[in-house]
Write a protein that holds these residues in place. Sequence first.
Motif, PDB file in Angstrom:
ATOM      1  N   VAL A  91      57.208  36.391  29.159  1.00  0.00           N
ATOM      2  CA  VAL A  91      56.497  37.657  28.942  1.00  0.00           C
ATOM      3  C   VAL A  91      54.999  37.483  29.155  1.00  0.00           C
ATOM      4  O   VAL A  91      54.344  38.343  29.746  1.00  0.00           O
ATOM      5  N   SER A  92      54.450  36.371  28.695  1.00  0.00           N
ATOM      6  CA  SER A  92      53.024  36.128  28.902  1.00  0.00           C
ATOM      7  C   SER A  92      52.677  36.103  30.381  1.00  0.00           C
ATOM      8  O   SER A  92      51.757  36.792  30.840  1.00  0.00           O
ATOM      9  N   ASN A  93      53.421  35.326  31.151  1.00  0.00           N
ATOM     10  CA  ASN A  93      53.124  35.212  32.577  1.00  0.00           C
ATOM     11  C   ASN A  93      53.363  36.526  33.320  1.00  0.00           C
ATOM     12  O   ASN A  93      52.603  36.881  34.237  1.00  0.00           O
ATOM     13  N   ALA A  94      54.391  37.261  32.906  1.00  0.00           N
ATOM     14  CA  ALA A  94      54.646  38.564  33.524  1.00  0.00           C
ATOM     15  C   ALA A  94      53.531  39.553  33.200  1.00  0.00           C
ATOM     16  O   ALA A  94      53.128  40.360  34.049  1.00  0.00           O
ATOM     17  N   THR A  95      53.021  39.494  31.973  1.00  0.00           N
ATOM     18  CA  THR A  95      51.908  40.369  31.583  1.00  0.00           C
ATOM     19  C   THR A  95      50.644  40.016  32.356  1.00  0.00           C
ATOM     20  O   THR A  95      49.910  40.913  32.805  1.00  0.00           O
ATOM     21  N   ILE A  96      50.382  38.731  32.503  1.00  0.00           N
ATOM     22  CA  ILE A  96      49.210  38.298  33.283  1.00  0.00           C
ATOM     23  C   ILE A  96      49.294  38.849  34.704  1.00  0.00           C
ATOM     24  O   ILE A  96      48.313  39.370  35.249  1.00  0.00           O
ATOM     25  N   ALA A  97      50.481  38.755  35.305  1.00  0.00           N
ATOM     26  CA  ALA A  97      50.657  39.262  36.666  1.00  0.00           C
ATOM     27  C   ALA A  97      50.505  40.773  36.726  1.00  0.00           C
ATOM     28  O   ALA A  97      49.820  41.313  37.609  1.00  0.00           O
ATOM     29  N   ALA A  98      51.114  41.473  35.781  1.00  0.00           N
ATOM     30  CA  ALA A  98      51.047  42.937  35.768  1.00  0.00           C
ATOM     31  C   ALA A  98      49.635  43.430  35.497  1.00  0.00           C
ATOM     32  O   ALA A  98      49.240  44.505  35.956  1.00  0.00           O
ATOM     33  N   ALA A  99      48.851  42.640  34.749  1.00  0.00           N
ATOM     34  CA  ALA A  99      47.487  43.036  34.359  1.00  0.00           C
ATOM     35  C   ALA A  99      46.431  42.537  35.342  1.00  0.00           C
ATOM     36  O   ALA A  99      45.256  42.462  34.996  1.00  0.00           O
ATOM     37  N   ARG A 100      46.841  42.244  36.556  1.00  0.00           N
ATOM     38  CA  ARG A 100      45.901  41.668  37.526  1.00  0.00           C
ATOM     39  C   ARG A 100      44.726  42.593  37.844  1.00  0.00           C
ATOM     40  O   ARG A 100      43.682  42.136  38.287  1.00  0.00           O
ATOM     41  N   ARG A 101      44.908  43.885  37.617  1.00  0.00           N
ATOM     42  CA  ARG A 101      43.804  44.828  37.863  1.00  0.00           C
ATOM     43  C   ARG A 101      43.128  45.270  36.566  1.00  0.00           C
ATOM     44  O   ARG A 101      42.283  46.166  36.569  1.00  0.00           O
ATOM     45  N   LYS A 102      43.498  44.662  35.447  1.00  0.00           N
ATOM     46  CA  LYS A 102      42.898  44.991  34.153  1.00  0.00           C
ATOM     47  C   LYS A 102      41.862  43.935  33.783  1.00  0.00           C
ATOM     48  O   LYS A 102      42.031  42.760  34.076  1.00  0.00           O
ATOM     49  N   ASN A 103      40.820  44.363  33.094  1.00  0.00           N
ATOM     50  CA  ASN A 103      39.658  43.495  32.902  1.00  0.00           C
ATOM     51  C   ASN A 103      39.551  42.837  31.541  1.00  0.00           C
ATOM     52  O   ASN A 103      38.724  41.940  31.363  1.00  0.00           O
ATOM     53  N   THR A 104      40.355  43.271  30.579  1.00  0.00           N
ATOM     54  CA  THR A 104      40.249  42.698  29.235  1.00  0.00           C
ATOM     55  C   THR A 104      41.646  42.361  28.728  1.00  0.00           C
ATOM     56  O   THR A 104      42.429  43.253  28.391  1.00  0.00           O
TER      57      THR A 104
END
Length: 220
Positions: free
Chosen positions: A118-131
């Motif tokens: 879940v952590s790695n999937a969130t990192i990938a999904a949040a690639r355009r998020k800044n915080t």
Amino acid sequence: MKILAVGAHLDDIEIACGGTLAKAIENGHQVKALIMSKSGYTDKEGQIQREDEVAVIEGTNALHALGISDIDVLDFPTKDIPFQSEVVNTIDVCMSKYNPDIIFTHHPFDTHQAHVGVSNATIAAARRKNTVFFYEPITPSGRSYVAFRPQLYIDIESTIEKKIASLREHKSEYSKFGAEDWITGVHSRCGFRGYEIGKKYAEAFEVLRIEMSFKQGLLL
């Protein structure tokens, strides 16, 4: 602000960042919880220890105790949430619809395989998020060979009781994790993190990245 907390299971975000989320809500911010599994589980012999229906009821009650009403519970396998495109896409869709300013998720060097996925999937999904912040793993899932680095601290003295109350809603988890020893362990971790910053209770987070806004400030 709009805050998204992503957890593999119903109990993860309550344990690790429940005080912070409750404090955000008390200060007028929006919080959404995205839980990737219904969180029923079997033991290593395959015996059912917690039914999905029980986990969802207890987990929903626990999140309500923090003041969170915007809750999505998905149906990925409790123990096996992989870092793969379907999981990434599901989180990405949620982020696109909700458009959070801040994202909390698992530490990528947790020792629970579903937490790592879940952590790695969130990192990938949040690639355009800044915080994006990682919340702190707590035993038994936190004994990694790569240490958690506390970089951001949130004073939760005003919401520690809400956090503990939310844990007590997980009645089927209570004995599994050691009954009052579990409550004491979580409470003591918050006390230790508070001591580090000269406060009574705190939660700590590792920073993946953060956008500074001089209009809104950094702290919740």
